[in-house]
Design a protein around this motif. Structure first.
Motif, mmCIF file in Angstrom:
data_model
loop_
_atom_site.group_PDB
_atom_site.id
_atom_site.type_symbol
_atom_site.label_atom_id
_atom_site.label_comp_id
_atom_site.label_asym_id
_atom_site.label_seq_id
_atom_site.Cartn_x
_atom_site.Cartn_y
_atom_site.Cartn_z
ATOM 1 N N LEU A 140 0.742 -1.197 0.076
ATOM 2 C CA LEU A 140 0.109 0.134 -0.139
ATOM 3 C C LEU A 140 0.716 1.201 0.054
ATOM 4 O O LEU A 140 0.626 2.172 -0.754
ATOM 5 C CB LEU A 140 -1.037 -0.164 1.112
ATOM 6 C CG LEU A 140 -1.962 1.231 1.396
ATOM 7 C CD1 LEU A 140 -2.558 1.256 0.025
ATOM 8 C CD2 LEU A 140 -2.876 1.129 2.452
ATOM 9 N N ARG A 141 2.029 1.119 0.649
ATOM 10 C CA ARG A 141 2.803 2.376 0.784
ATOM 11 C C ARG A 141 3.230 2.609 -0.565
ATOM 12 O O ARG A 141 3.468 3.697 -1.319
ATOM 13 C CB ARG A 141 3.920 2.256 1.697
ATOM 14 C CG ARG A 141 5.140 3.164 1.480
ATOM 15 C CD ARG A 141 6.239 2.672 2.261
ATOM 16 N NE ARG A 141 6.883 1.694 1.435
ATOM 17 C CZ ARG A 141 8.171 0.944 2.246
ATOM 18 N NH1 ARG A 141 8.628 1.167 3.050
ATOM 19 N NH2 ARG A 141 8.658 -0.036 1.274
ATOM 20 N N ASP A 142 3.917 1.615 -1.428
ATOM 21 C CA ASP A 142 4.599 1.864 -2.527
ATOM 22 C C ASP A 142 3.457 2.410 -3.649
ATOM 23 O O ASP A 142 3.654 3.022 -4.482
ATOM 24 C CB ASP A 142 5.144 0.439 -3.156
ATOM 25 C CG ASP A 142 6.220 0.017 -2.249
ATOM 26 O OD1 ASP A 142 6.839 0.852 -1.530
ATOM 27 O OD2 ASP A 142 6.605 -1.163 -2.255
ATOM 28 N N ARG A 143 2.188 1.779 -3.387
ATOM 29 C CA ARG A 143 0.938 2.084 -4.415
ATOM 30 C C ARG A 143 0.603 3.677 -4.215
ATOM 31 O O ARG A 143 0.446 4.294 -5.156
ATOM 32 C CB ARG A 143 -0.015 1.264 -4.245
ATOM 33 C CG ARG A 143 -1.269 1.387 -5.168
ATOM 34 C CD ARG A 143 -2.247 0.483 -5.182
ATOM 35 N NE ARG A 143 -3.366 0.897 -6.146
ATOM 36 C CZ ARG A 143 -4.629 0.761 -5.910
ATOM 37 N NH1 ARG A 143 -5.055 -0.090 -4.687
ATOM 38 N NH2 ARG A 143 -5.644 1.124 -6.595
ATOM 39 N N LEU A 144 0.456 4.082 -3.044
ATOM 40 C CA LEU A 144 0.451 5.367 -2.392
ATOM 41 C C LEU A 144 1.231 6.325 -3.270
ATOM 42 O O LEU A 144 0.887 7.585 -3.850
ATOM 43 C CB LEU A 144 0.083 5.566 -1.234
ATOM 44 C CG LEU A 144 -1.115 4.990 -0.616
ATOM 45 C CD1 LEU A 144 -1.108 5.196 0.982
ATOM 46 C CD2 LEU A 144 -2.283 5.419 -0.892
ATOM 47 N N LEU A 145 2.496 5.933 -2.844
ATOM 48 C CA LEU A 145 3.662 6.749 -3.639
ATOM 49 C C LEU A 145 3.548 6.942 -5.044
ATOM 50 O O LEU A 145 3.896 7.781 -5.943
ATOM 51 C CB LEU A 145 4.997 6.414 -3.025
ATOM 52 C CG LEU A 145 5.476 6.473 -1.441
ATOM 53 C CD1 LEU A 145 6.538 5.790 -1.150
ATOM 54 C CD2 LEU A 145 5.398 8.135 -1.181
ATOM 55 N N SER A 146 3.390 5.926 -5.761
ATOM 56 C CA SER A 146 3.295 5.713 -7.194
ATOM 57 C C SER A 146 1.970 6.511 -7.661
ATOM 58 O O SER A 146 2.346 7.189 -8.772
ATOM 59 C CB SER A 146 3.008 4.280 -7.723
ATOM 60 O OG SER A 146 2.885 4.159 -8.976
ATOM 61 N N LEU A 147 0.945 6.508 -6.942
ATOM 62 C CA LEU A 147 -0.510 7.311 -7.344
ATOM 63 C C LEU A 147 -0.089 8.695 -7.223
ATOM 64 O O LEU A 147 -0.324 9.756 -7.758
ATOM 65 C CB LEU A 147 -1.528 6.936 -6.818
ATOM 66 C CG LEU A 147 -2.026 5.407 -7.132
ATOM 67 C CD1 LEU A 147 -3.113 5.124 -6.401
ATOM 68 C CD2 LEU A 147 -2.394 5.409 -8.743
#
Length: 440
Positions: A140-147
Motif C-alpha cells: 500500500l505504501r508503494d502504491r500510494l507513492l506511485s499514485l
C-alpha cells in the motif's frame, strides 16, 4: 456515454488490530490510575479496576474495527470510521509528504505493521492505518507513492491483490550508522552526564527518607527515569539506522523495539539542518535532520517518534555525503557565509562571531548557535515567504533579521544583518524563490 470509474471494494484492517489496540490501552490505563490510586485502594481492587477498564477498551476496539475501512478512489485515499458518528476522510495523494511503515514491539511479534501518512499542512499523522500485515503495508505504501507521482509506475495496479504485490526495491544504500557510534554519541549528552547524579539522588531517598514505602520509592524512580533514560530511548529509536536512495526519495530504516521505515520524496524536503552538539565536537561528530511539510515537531524536541532523522550521528565526510544525496550540489562545509556587522555584538556578545548567512547557487544557508551549533540550508524552491523583522534595539543599531519561511515550519533566520543588506538579501531571496518556482 461515459462510464463511472470503478470503485475498489473497501478493505478492513487486520483482525488482530483490536487486540493490539487494547494492549496499548492497558499501558494508558495503568499510567492514568497512577501509584497514588494503588496506595489508596490496594492491589486487589486496583487489578479489578484495570481489568474492567481493559475489557471496555477491548469492546470499543472491536466495534471500531468493524466500522473502519479504507480504499483508493481515483487519486484519493478514503478512510471510513465511526459508529454513531460516521466519518470519511478523503486524502488527496498530491498532498502526500512522507509514508512510514512502523512496527511496534507487539506488531513485530504478530507479524503486523502500521502505515502512517504525513500530508501538507498536517499537524499530526493524518491517516494511521493500524494494523496491516507487513506485506500489505509495504504494498500500500508503494502504491500510494506511485499514485502520488513519487515512484515509478511498476507497482500494483488498482484493484490488484496487495497481498501478492511485489516488495519495494531496497534502493541504493547511502549510509549505515554503526550501533557503537550511536551508543557513544548518547553517552556524550547532558542527560547521560548527569546520570550518576540522578542515581545518587535516588539512593539519597533510600537513606534519608523517613518512609521507605513502595509507593515513595516507585514514584521517585519513575520521576528520575523520565530524565536519565532519554539517551536510552534515542538509542532504541535509532538502532541499526540505514539510509538508502530509492528512486527520487530517501528511505530511513531504524529502531529496535519499534522499527520504522520512512520514505520521503526529495521534492518534499523543505530544509536540511546540520547540528554540532558541544560534547560531540571533541570527536568531530554531527547530526543531520530534514524538515518535511506535515511534521510539526519543533527542532528542539528530541523525544521519541521523531520522523525527521537524516543522520543520527556521523563525521564531517559522512555528513557532507548525506547532504549531497538530499540536496544535490550542496556542500555545507564550503557555503559562502558572511558574519553580521561588528555592532551586532551588543545583541549577541558571545554568539555573534559564530553567526553567518549566505547564498549559494542552490540554497540559502544560515549558521547560528553557541554551545550547540547548527547550520540550516533551505532550497530556493521551498521558500514560501520572506520577512524582514526589526526590533527596537535593532532599530537603534541599524540592524534587522531576515526570516525565510517554508512549508515545513522550520525555515531559517539571518539574524542582525545591516539594514540595507537585509532588504537587499530579502529582495534577492524573493527573486531566486520565484525563479526556482518557475523552473519546477
Amino acid at each position: 456515454m461515459s462510464h463511472p470509474e470503478p470503485t475498489e471494494p473497501r478493505q478492513r484492517l487486520h483482525p488482530l488490530s483490536p487486540l493490539l489496540h487494547s494492549a496499548k490501552s492497558l499501558v494508558v490505563i495503568v499510567a492514568a490510575l497512577s501509584w497514588s490510586t494503588l496506595s489508596r485502594i490496594g492491589l486487589g481492587w486496583f487489578a479489578a479496576l484495570v481489568t474492567v477498564l481493559l475489557l471496555g477498551a477491548v469492546v470499543l476496539s472491536v466495534v471500531s474495527w468493524f466500522n473502519t475501512g479504507y480504499h483508493i478512489v481515483g487519486r484519493e485515499l478514503r478512510i471510513h470510521e465511526g459508529l454513531l458518528w460516521r466519518r470519511t476522510r478523503a486524502i488527496p495523494l498530491e498532498r502526500l509528504q512522507a509514508v512510514e511503515v512502523v512496527r511496534p514491539l507487539l506488531a513485530q511479534l504478530t507479524g503486523l505493521a502500521e502505515l502512517r501518512l504525513e500530508v501538507v499542512g498536517g499537524g499530526k499523522t493524518e491517516a494511521p492505518l493500524a494494523f496491516l500485515t507487513v506485506t500489505d503495508a509495504i504494498a500500500l505504501r508503494d502504491r500510494l507513492l506511485s499514485l502520488a507521482g513519487h515512484a515509478p509506475q511498476h507497482l500494483a495496479a488498482p484493484g490488484a491483490d496487495t497481498a501478492v504485490a511485489a516488495p519495494a526495491p531496497q534502493g541504493r544504500p547511502v549510509h549505515a550508522v554503526t550501533n557503537q557510534d550511536l551508543l557513544v554519541s548518547q553517552l556524550l549528552t547532558p542527560q547521560a552526564f548527569f546520570l550518576p547524579f540522578g542515581v545518587a539522588f535516588v539512593l539519597a531517598q533510600f537513606l534519608y527518607e523517613g518512609s521507605w514505602s513502595f509507593i515513595a520509592v516507585a514514584s521517585t524512580v519513575t520521576a528520575t527515569a523520565g530524565v536519565v533514560l532519554q539517551p536510552v530511548r534515542r538509542v532504541l529509536d535509532d538502532w541499526n539506522f540505514r539510509l538508502a536512495h530509492v528512486d527520487n526519495a530517501v528511505r530511513a530504516q531504524h529502531g529496535l523495539l519499534e522499527t520504522r521505515a520512512q520514505t520521503v520524496p526529495l521534492e518534499r524536503v523543505q530544509a536540511v539542518t546540520v547540528v554540532w552538539p558541544l560534547l560531540w565536537r571533541f570527536k568531530g561528530w554531527l547530526r543531520l535532520r530534514m524538515d518535511v511539510a506535515g511534521y510539526s515537531a519543533s527542532p528542539e524536541q528530541d523525544g521519541r517518534n521523531r520522523s525527521d532523522r537524516l543522520l543520527p550521528v556521523g563525521d564531517l565526510i559522512t555528513g557532507r555525503m548525506v547532504m549531497w544525496e538530499v540536496l544535490p550540489g550542496v556542500d555545507f562545509a564550503r557555503l559562502p557565509l558572511t558574519p553580521p556587522p561588528v555592532r551586532a555584538r551588543w545583541l549577541n556578545p558571545l554568539a555573534q562571531p559564530l553567526l553567518g548567512a549566505g547564498l549559494s547557487p542552490e540554497v540559502f544557508a544560515v549558521r547560528s548557535g553557541l554551545l550547540t551549533r547548527q547550520l540550516v540550508a533551505v532550497p530556493y524552491a521551498r521558500i514560501q515567504s520572506v520577512r524582514v523583522v526589526q526590533g527596537p534595539v535593532q532599530r537603534r543599531l541599524g540592524l534587522a533579521t531576515v526570516h525565510v519561511d517554508t512549508a515545513g515550519g522550520q525555515g531559517a533566520a539571518a539574524a542582525n544583518r545591516d539594514l540595507a543588506e537585509a532588504w537587499a538579501l530579502a529582495a534577492e531571496l524573493t527573486a531566486r524563490a520565484r525563479a526556482a518556482g518557475h523552473a519546477r
